[in-house]
Write an enzyme that holds these catalytic residues in place. Structure first.
Site, short mmCIF file in Angstrom:
data_model
loop_
_atom_site.label_atom_id
_atom_site.label_comp_id
_atom_site.label_asym_id
_atom_site.label_seq_id
_atom_site.Cartn_x
_atom_site.Cartn_y
_atom_site.Cartn_z
CG HIS A 59 -1.69 1.18 1.52
ND1 HIS A 59 -3.06 1.23 1.45
CD2 HIS A 59 -1.31 2.43 1.88
CE1 HIS A 59 -3.48 2.45 1.75
NE2 HIS A 59 -2.43 3.20 2.03
CD GLU A 60 2.01 3.51 3.81
OE1 GLU A 60 2.30 4.60 3.27
OE2 GLU A 60 1.01 3.36 4.54
CG HIS A 84 0.43 6.18 -0.59
ND1 HIS A 84 -0.71 6.76 -1.10
CD2 HIS A 84 0.04 5.56 0.55
CE1 HIS A 84 -1.74 6.48 -0.31
NE2 HIS A 84 -1.31 5.74 0.69
CG ASP A 109 -4.40 6.77 2.09
OD1 ASP A 109 -3.46 7.51 2.42
OD2 ASP A 109 -4.27 5.55 1.88
ZN LIG Z 1 -2.31 5.18 2.38
#
Ligand SMILES: [Zn+2]
Length: 364
Positions: free
Chosen positions: A58-59, A62, A161
């Site tokens: 997930h990170e 980003h 987020d």
């Molecule tokens: Zn996030």
């Protein structure tokens, strides 16, 4: 972040794990072991590790989206509460911030979809009636985790987020600081709601509420800093009345200066006005204990502190200070002479002053 261990390097991004994460693993391992023996412990640990792989991906989502806009991510740290990707800076345009923000949860949507298809192809979901005997298979639990990660991050409150997304959408219609303020207020309203719900439903919500409340607060402060300092230069906010020490000074003189002034960091300058290093209070005290008051300051000073130019944008200097976690930055003029000090207290005072002026409506 302190107490973090480097474990890998992916696409130039350092992956770090915070020490408390290992405590979490130990705690979970113990708990499962006591309840169900070795196999249960291994299963429990594997599950937690896989959750954090999903958080890491997930990170990375980003980080890789940010890289498209030329924004580097020096590191990603995994904590027991989740992951933190430290982006070098936030994208300027709201549309870019939207892409960077959505890229994280999008990764979990993809993982969930892959798991869903995989489970479907390999015999489908377990019969709910048989569940109390066997427990859920790992793949189904992971699917649930990824769905949960998407839902949790969709909460429109910082530091989730959803909060960033809300801010970016608002920022398309108004300025960044105002957008952050509104998003932060909505987030704190949600935190309040969670707190109330948590009281009579699930105490976990209280924890989330506290997390969200403080997240919203720090985000609002940061955005305020960004907006008040938009076109300010370092020279407008630096300390110009300060004591520096000559390079042939000893700790004795440094201690005198420490006691005589309210300064904690002292630039060490050569006779031509150039900065040789910065002597911090902590280093001073540590060296006093170790080698005595006669030690030359040049042996104790830090030489790894970057300097900033007086015409540099306030925001950039702030980023430099944050990145090196320096207690003070020397400010130089165009010929390289020391003309000021840039400190965290400065930044704080500048924000207070500028937002007081801004509140009266006569901000420049
Ligand atoms: Zn996030």
């Amino acid at each position: 972040m302190r107490w973090s261990f480097r474990v890998a390097r992916i696409a130039g991004i350092e992956i770090k794990i915070h020490v408390t994460f290992f405590l979490l693993l130990a705690w979970i391992g113990f708990g499962y072991h006591r309840a169900g023996g070795m196999l249960a412990a291994i299963d429990g640990l594997l599950f937690v590790v896989l959750i954090f792989v999903c958080v890491l991906l997930h990170e990375l989502g980003h980080a890789l989206a940010a890289a498209r806009y030329g924004i580097k991510t020096p590191d990603i740290t995994l904590l027991p509460i989740g992951g933190v990707a430290r982006l070098e800076r936030m994208p300027e345009k709201p549309s870019e911030e939207i892409v960077v923000t959505i890229a994280g949860p999008a990764v979990n949507v993809v993982i969930a979809a892959v798991l869903w298809i995989g489970i479907g192809l390999t015999g489908g979901f377990p019969d709910p009636q048989a569940l109390h005997q066997t427990g859920l298979p790992m793949s189904v639990r992971l699917l649930a985790v990824n769905v949960w990660l998407v839902i949790f991050n969709a909460i429109p409150a910082f530091p989730m987020d959803g909060g960033r997304l809300l801010r970016a959408l608002l920022a398309m219609r108004m300025n960044y600081a105002r957008a952050t303020q509104i998003a932060a207020s909505i987030g704190q309203g949600i935190a309040f709601l969670f707190f109330i719900l948590g009281l009579w439903w699930n105490p976990m919500l209280i924890l989330i509420a506290v997390f969200v409340y403080f997240g919203a607060n720090s985000e609002a402060v940061f955005a305020q800093m960004r907006s008040v300092s938009r076109d300010l230069r370092v020279s407008a906010a630096m300390v110009t009345q300060f004591q520096s020490l000559p390079e042939d000074a000893t700790l004795n003189e440094a201690v005198e200066a420490l006691l005589r002034t309210s300064q904690h960091e002292f630039p060490i300058t050569a006779s031509d006005g150039r900065v040789r290093g910065i002597l911090t209070r902590d280093d001073m005290i540590a060296a006093l204990r170790k080698s005595g008051a006669g030690t030359p300051v040049t042996e104790v000073m830090r030489t790894d502190i970057p300097s900033v130019h007086q015409s540099m944008l306030f925001e950039r200097a702030f980023a430099v200070m944050q990145q090196c976690r320096c207690p003070a930055l020397p400010v130089l003029d165009s010929v390289g002479h020391l003309v000021g000090l840039f400190t965290p207290e400065n930044v704080g005072e500048m924000i207070m002053v500028q937002s007081a002026l801004g509140a009266r409506g006569d901000r420049r």
